[in-house]
Design a protein around this motif. Structure first.
Motif, mmCIF file in Angstrom:
data_model
loop_
_atom_site.group_PDB
_atom_site.id
_atom_site.type_symbol
_atom_site.label_atom_id
_atom_site.label_comp_id
_atom_site.label_asym_id
_atom_site.label_seq_id
_atom_site.Cartn_x
_atom_site.Cartn_y
_atom_site.Cartn_z
ATOM 1 N N VAL A 6 0.861 -1.182 0.000
ATOM 2 C CA VAL A 6 0.000 0.000 0.000
ATOM 3 C C VAL A 6 0.898 1.231 0.000
ATOM 4 O O VAL A 6 1.617 1.481 0.968
ATOM 5 C CB VAL A 6 -0.910 0.039 1.250
ATOM 6 N N GLY A 7 0.871 2.009 -1.071
ATOM 7 C CA GLY A 7 1.661 3.233 -1.144
ATOM 8 C C GLY A 7 2.829 3.102 -2.109
ATOM 9 O O GLY A 7 3.611 2.159 -2.030
ATOM 10 N N GLY A 12 7.319 2.152 -0.351
ATOM 11 C CA GLY A 12 6.591 1.134 -1.107
ATOM 12 C C GLY A 12 7.356 0.670 -2.335
ATOM 13 O O GLY A 12 7.431 -0.531 -2.624
ATOM 14 N N ARG A 31 -2.740 5.428 -4.114
ATOM 15 C CA ARG A 31 -4.048 6.087 -4.242
ATOM 16 C C ARG A 31 -4.031 7.261 -5.207
ATOM 17 O O ARG A 31 -5.056 7.594 -5.790
ATOM 18 C CB ARG A 31 -4.564 6.500 -2.882
ATOM 19 N N GLN A 43 18.477 14.137 1.124
ATOM 20 C CA GLN A 43 19.869 13.715 1.258
ATOM 21 C C GLN A 43 19.884 12.197 1.363
ATOM 22 O O GLN A 43 19.106 11.621 2.115
ATOM 23 C CB GLN A 43 20.488 14.316 2.513
ATOM 24 N N ARG A 104 13.639 15.145 -4.978
ATOM 25 C CA ARG A 104 12.752 14.011 -4.683
ATOM 26 C C ARG A 104 12.097 13.453 -5.929
ATOM 27 O O ARG A 104 11.938 12.242 -6.059
ATOM 28 C CB ARG A 104 11.648 14.446 -3.729
ATOM 29 N N ALA A 288 15.941 7.265 4.097
ATOM 30 C CA ALA A 288 16.986 6.227 4.172
ATOM 31 C C ALA A 288 16.489 5.028 4.979
ATOM 32 O O ALA A 288 16.735 3.867 4.614
ATOM 33 C CB ALA A 288 18.251 6.811 4.819
HETATM 34 C C1 LIG Z 1 11.495 18.717 5.578
HETATM 35 C C2 LIG Z 1 11.860 17.266 5.395
HETATM 36 C C3 LIG Z 1 13.136 16.929 4.997
HETATM 37 C C4 LIG Z 1 13.514 15.580 4.874
HETATM 38 N N1 LIG Z 1 14.781 15.283 4.485
HETATM 39 C C5 LIG Z 1 15.150 13.979 4.389
HETATM 40 C C6 LIG Z 1 16.487 13.653 3.998
HETATM 41 O O1 LIG Z 1 17.306 14.532 3.730
HETATM 42 N N2 LIG Z 1 16.833 12.340 3.925
HETATM 43 C C7 LIG Z 1 15.933 11.337 4.203
HETATM 44 O O2 LIG Z 1 16.288 10.148 4.099
HETATM 45 N N3 LIG Z 1 14.649 11.623 4.556
HETATM 46 C C8 LIG Z 1 14.241 12.915 4.659
HETATM 47 N N4 LIG Z 1 12.960 13.212 5.005
HETATM 48 C C9 LIG Z 1 12.017 12.103 5.301
HETATM 49 C C10 LIG Z 1 11.436 11.468 4.041
HETATM 50 O O3 LIG Z 1 10.913 12.460 3.190
HETATM 51 C C11 LIG Z 1 10.330 10.492 4.403
HETATM 52 O O4 LIG Z 1 10.754 9.674 5.465
HETATM 53 C C12 LIG Z 1 9.973 9.600 3.228
HETATM 54 O O5 LIG Z 1 9.550 10.366 2.137
HETATM 55 C C13 LIG Z 1 8.853 8.624 3.622
HETATM 56 O O6 LIG Z 1 8.516 7.823 2.536
HETATM 57 P P1 LIG Z 1 7.263 6.840 2.621
HETATM 58 O O7 LIG Z 1 7.226 6.122 1.323
HETATM 59 O O8 LIG Z 1 7.320 6.058 3.889
HETATM 60 O O9 LIG Z 1 5.990 7.766 2.780
HETATM 61 P P2 LIG Z 1 5.294 8.780 1.700
HETATM 62 O O10 LIG Z 1 6.342 9.462 0.890
HETATM 63 O O11 LIG Z 1 4.375 9.605 2.489
HETATM 64 O O12 LIG Z 1 4.503 7.804 0.743
HETATM 65 C C14 LIG Z 1 3.269 7.231 1.097
HETATM 66 C C15 LIG Z 1 2.500 6.909 -0.186
HETATM 67 O O13 LIG Z 1 1.349 6.153 0.156
HETATM 68 C C16 LIG Z 1 0.244 6.628 -0.576
HETATM 69 N N5 LIG Z 1 -0.963 6.278 0.196
HETATM 70 C C17 LIG Z 1 -1.337 6.769 1.397
HETATM 71 N N6 LIG Z 1 -2.473 6.185 1.810
HETATM 72 C C18 LIG Z 1 -2.833 5.294 0.862
HETATM 73 C C19 LIG Z 1 -3.904 4.378 0.707
HETATM 74 N N7 LIG Z 1 -4.870 4.261 1.644
HETATM 75 N N8 LIG Z 1 -3.965 3.597 -0.397
HETATM 76 C C20 LIG Z 1 -3.003 3.691 -1.352
HETATM 77 N N9 LIG Z 1 -1.950 4.555 -1.274
HETATM 78 C C21 LIG Z 1 -1.863 5.342 -0.185
HETATM 79 C C22 LIG Z 1 0.503 8.126 -0.702
HETATM 80 O O14 LIG Z 1 -0.223 8.697 -1.777
HETATM 81 C C23 LIG Z 1 2.000 8.153 -0.922
HETATM 82 O O15 LIG Z 1 2.351 8.045 -2.289
HETATM 83 C C24 LIG Z 1 12.551 14.548 5.140
HETATM 84 C C25 LIG Z 1 11.271 14.878 5.519
HETATM 85 C C26 LIG Z 1 10.907 16.221 5.641
HETATM 86 C C27 LIG Z 1 9.504 16.551 6.054
#
Ligand SMILES: Cc1cc2nc3c(=O)[nH]c(=O)nc-3n(C[C@H](O)[C@H](O)[C@H](O)COP(=O)(O)OP(=O)(O)OC[C@H]3O[C@@H](n4cnc5c(N)ncnc54)[C@H](O)[C@@H]3O)c2cc1C
Length: 375
Positions: A6-7, A12, A31, A43, A104, A288
């Motif tokens: 999911v995601g 994902g 979604r 980074q 990104r 990361a």
């Molecule tokens: C200001 C800032 C700076 C950062 N800098 C760094 C950095 O330098 N280095 C680093 O490693 N990290 C950094 N991060 C953290 C990093 O951006 C996140 O940890 C990372 O993007 C998380 O990825 P994710 O796939 O877990 O979540 P998300 O990127 O939130 O992805 C979740 C996905 O799931 C989908 N989704 C949600 N609900 C559903 C559903 N019910 N059904 C289907 N799809 C769904 C969404 O549409 C989305 O595409 C930073 C964060 C911030 C806020």
């Protein structure tokens, strides 16, 4: 094994890619109708790049990334350099992988294109109604009933799987706010060292900048205490004040977290990435750690029989938890340190300046030098 993810964010897609290494073709339910990454830069520390290498993506990522030669920490008021932590060749030598910074959208495009070849990516497919008896998981995707042997919840900080299925609380405010901006190269003050990662410590906020889009743009993030504290230039070193003045538009971004100590595995469902452990960005590790989760999950599941899935998911959680919790703590400590002002801030600056750059880097060996097993 039928695996549903999911995601389609970093977590994902990395999970789909890592699981493909074990011969599994996952279905990723995203979604959003059209996939786009918001925010500007990220980074990628050597621990993340090392796994991207394992996924066969290092070159594609590096082609779109920049490699800063150092993290330069400066006092925001005086502009004085407190420390220059060597990256570039020093990071490659020390960790066997580079420290990269990338837009990104570029990272996401690399992951998406690679995953499209080895997984089934479905957009406009919101997932809900999850249930699991331990042997499998049922759910609805885009209004249709589906079933999988394993459901990987990579649905981000607002994870509905986390709240609705695990019963954990939702995203919670960390009390910190990020102001984010992207500057075209021609707007960057000429005296700014825009090729390095810059960290400026000021009494009201700390600011990080680094190049993205091959140096065409500068990613700027200022983290302060309240939404009213838009980064202000008064009393700051001229080059930092010029940088703030050059920002055309700030985007305010509340920084949210989740309680990372709650379980990540239940029945045939596992939380990964921000859904499991959204953390402050002050260790630059959220993405990361999502990538590390993917690698560790695939390692735990390799060559596993379905009957042993619960034990393997527990092994995944046990392998990840101490490190992730330590990183979450580190990010919180970093924020507290960056926020110090007055005499405490002056003492912090002295302590940072007292340590040679290489010693600063060595203190991050546990973080950047991490090399998890994989078959
Ligand atoms: C200001 C800032 C700076 C950062 N800098 C760094 C950095 O330098 N280095 C680093 O490693 N990290 C950094 N991060 C953290 C990093 O951006 C996140 O940890 C990372 O993007 C998380 O990825 P994710 O796939 O877990 O979540 P998300 O990127 O939130 O992805 C979740 C996905 O799931 C989908 N989704 C949600 N609900 C559903 C559903 N019910 N059904 C289907 N799809 C769904 C969404 O549409 C989305 O595409 C930073 C964060 C911030 C806020």
């Amino acid at each position: 094994m039928r695996t549903a993810i999911v995601g389609g964010g970093i977590a994902g897609l990395a999970a789909a890619l890592a699981l493909a290494r074990t011969g599994q073709r996952a279905i990723v339910y995203e979604r959003a109708e059209a996939v786009r990454e918001v925010g500007a830069g990220i980074q990628l520390s050597p621990n993340a790049v090392w796994i991207l290498r394992g996924l066969g993506l290092e070159r594609a990522v590096a082609e779109r990334a920049s490699e800063p030669q150092a993290i330069v920490i400066r006092a925001g008021r005086s502009g004085r350099q407190l420390a220059r932590i060597p990256l570039g060749a020093a990071a490659r030598e020390r960790y066997g992988a580079p420290y990269l910074v990338i837009h990104r959208a570029d990272l996401h495009a690399v992951l998406w294109e690679a995953a499209a070849g080895i997984a089934d990516l479905r957009t406009g497919a919101a997932v809900g109604g999850i249930a699991s008896d331990g042997a499998s998981a049922t759910f609805e995707a885009a209004g249709h009933g589906e079933e999988a042997d394993l459901l990987v919840a990579a649905d981000g900080v607002h994870s509905a799987v986390r709240t609705a299925y695990f019963g954990h609380s939702g995203a919670r405010p960390t009390g910190a706010f990020a102001w984010r901006a992207t500057l075209g190269r021609r707007n960057v003050p000429p005296s700014l060292d825009a090729g390095s990662t810059g960290l400026w410590l000021t009494p009201g906020f700390h600011l990080v900048h680094y190049p993205v889009r091959g140096g065409e743009d500068l990613n700027v993030v200022a983290i302060g205490g309240t939404p009213a504290e838009r980064p202000a230039a008064a009393g700051l070193a001229p080059v930092l004040a010029d940088l703030l003045a050059a920002v055309p538009d700030w985007v305010l971004w509340p920084l949210l977290g989740v309680d990372e100590t709650r379980p990540w595995v239940r029945g045939a469902v596992a939380l990964v990435g921000d859904a499991a452990h959204a953390m402050l960005p002050t260790a630059a590790q959220g993405g990361a750690q999502a990538i590390e989760d993917a690698w560790a999950l695939a390692a735990a599941l390799r060559a596993g029989s379905l009957a042993r899935l619960p034990a393997r998911l527990s092994a995944f959680e046990a392998a990840r938890r101490p490190r992730v919790e330590r990183i979450c703590r580190t990010a919180r400590q970093n924020l507290a340190i960056y926020r110090l002002s007055g005499p405490a801030g002056a003492a912090r600056d002295l302590a940072i300046a007292a340590l040679p750059g290489r010693a600063h880097l060595a203190r991050l060996d546990w973080l950047y030098g991490y090399r998890p097993d994989f078959a």
